[in-house]
Design an enzyme around this catalytic site. Structure first.
Site, PDB file in Angstrom:
ATOM      1  N   HIS A  66       3.267   2.690   4.121  1.00  0.00           N
ATOM      2  CA  HIS A  66       2.662   1.686   5.036  1.00  0.00           C
ATOM      3  C   HIS A  66       1.994   2.310   6.172  1.00  0.00           C
ATOM      4  CE1 HIS A  66       3.908  -1.661   2.747  1.00  0.00           C
ATOM      5  NE2 HIS A  66       5.107  -1.381   2.747  1.00  0.00           N
ATOM      6  N   GLU A  87       1.176  -4.496  -1.932  1.00  0.00           N
ATOM      7  CA  GLU A  87       2.527  -5.311  -1.921  1.00  0.00           C
ATOM      8  C   GLU A  87       2.285  -6.945  -1.307  1.00  0.00           C
ATOM      9  OE1 GLU A  87       6.930  -4.541  -0.517  1.00  0.00           O
ATOM     10  OE2 GLU A  87       5.266  -3.418   0.368  1.00  0.00           O
ATOM     11  N   ASP A 126       8.550   4.084   1.703  1.00  0.00           N
ATOM     12  CA  ASP A 126       8.372   2.696   2.326  1.00  0.00           C
ATOM     13  C   ASP A 126       8.150   3.087   3.694  1.00  0.00           C
ATOM     14  OD1 ASP A 126       7.952   0.021   2.456  1.00  0.00           O
ATOM     15  OD2 ASP A 126       9.961  -0.708   2.435  1.00  0.00           O
TER      16      ASP A 126
END
Length: 389
Positions: A64, A133, A278
């Site tokens: 991210h 996501e 992540d």
């Protein structure tokens, strides 16, 4: 000009070549791999890699952000910052990963990332595609995802998102048990996009049904999903038991206990574990408050403490952790950071292993501490560790 990296221990699919020589063609692909006695043209520039390990570049399909940069900022500057930060930790290719948000924000992020995919667009790791996501997740397992923006999958909206990404979405995380979930799995699978179950409260039976529709992956396994219970195995149990599913893993020792990391590797085998970071915006920054989250000792939580909110992990640290937690050898763990992610998102023809004809994406590691000394993307050095670091 062809460049050769000589005298390294080279990790190939056929085994480790000691005192190896890897030749990089001028188009950024691997020309050949052999030992240092291999005959080469006199005009090849030889670079000495004595005492180093030369391994395939790490591929992170779930990023991210990092170092203050965010995918959802929808700006090239942010994507470039993410690219450079993660390259310094061995990542050579990644999927820009969105979050659950209002439709217009997701569209803008997809447009930005879609335009930056490809060779030479960024200064560090190559942006190889996009991971969507959410927003098609289960509210019960939303974690740090926005509650207000969760919605059921809609076929026409999915087409809109694919168009916004310029066809660059390679991985989609959704909850297959929500209304329209199975239909979305079939739709995306039919388009050649890998579908992952995540932020999902699915029962074991619902996961089995989704696998029949084309589900092939789980998102940050054990986190954001129905847990393993002896009377209801849930998504966590299904991931362990179903051969069709490859399981993502955040190997920071925070999201998943080290003993459970070993359990996952022992149960699935490294060829069915996909290591990810992540990583979020504050990864790589000092502890402190960052918007809706706070980071303390590398652990990132929503400010109310209700949920973990991504990680500060890097792929280099994930590699070192996995070896320490499992007792597996480097060559056993490496596929989980290289071959497996490449396979899962359709990149294995060009990335994921060191073979002639593939992209010259590789990392030079210090053999003692497994620190990243140099990162090479398509034959170009994008990171080099300074001796005084």
């Amino acid at each position: 000009m062809t460049v050769g990296y000589a005298n390294a221990s080279i990790y190939t699919p056929q085994g480790i070549i000691e005192r190896g020589l890897l030749l990089v063609d001028d188009d950024g692909t691997i020309a050949s791999i052999g030992d240092t006695e291999m005959a080469v043209s006199p005009d090849v520039e030889i670079r000495d890699a004595s005492g180093l390990l030369l391994v395939p570049g790490f591929i992170d399909v779930h990023i991210h952000g990092g170092n203050g940069f965010s995918v959802m900022a929808a700006e090239l500057e942010h994507l470039d910052g993410i690219s450079r930060f993660h390259a310094a930790h061995g990542t050579t290719a990644f999927l820009a990963t969105t979050t659950t948000a209002p439709l217009d924000r997701i569209v803008h992020a997809l447009e930005s990332a879609g335009s930056a995919v490809g060779r030479g667009r960024l200064g560090g790791a190559e942006l190889a595609g996009i991971h969507l996501e959410g927003p098609y997740i289960d509210e019960k397992r939303r974690g740090a995802q926005s509650k207000d923006d969760i919605r059921p999958p809609d076929g026409r909206e999915i087409e809109q998102l694919l168009a916004a990404s310029n066809g660059q979405i390679r991985l989609v995380t959704l909850a297959p048990e929500v209304d329209g979930g199975l239909k979305a799995v079939r739709q995306l699978n039919g388009l050649g996009i890998t579908v992952s179950a995540g932020h999902s409260d699915a029962t074991y039976a619902e996961v089995v049904e989704a696998v029949g529709c084309g589900l092939r992956h789980t998102t940050h396994h054990f986190n954001g999903m129905s847990p393993l219970h002896h009377r209801e195995p849930g998504l966590a149990g299904a991931g362990l038991l179903l051969d069709e599913l490859t399981c993502e893993l955040i190997c920071d020792g925070i999201h998943v206990h080290p003993a459970v990391v070993k359990l996952l590797f022992d149960t699935k085998g490294p060829l069915n574990v996909c290591m990810i970071t992540d990583a979020v915006t504050c990864a790589g920054l000092p502890d402190g408050d960052y918007g809706e989250v706070t980071m303390n000792d590398g652990q990132i939580y929503l400010k109310d403490g209700s949920s973990l909110a991504g990680s500060s992990l890097t792929m280099g640290q994930a590699l070192r952790n996995a070896i320490a937690f499992t007792g597996y050898a480097l060559e056993e763990i490496l596929p989980s950071l290289t071959l497996v992610p490449a396979r899962q998102v359709g990149l294995l023809d060009s990335k994921g292993t060191l073979e002639a004809g593939k992209d010259a994406d590789f990392v030079l590691l210090d053999p003692k501490a497994l620190q990243v000394m140099q990162t090479v993307v398509r034959g170009k050095t994008v990171y080099r560790r300074e001796s005084d670091e």
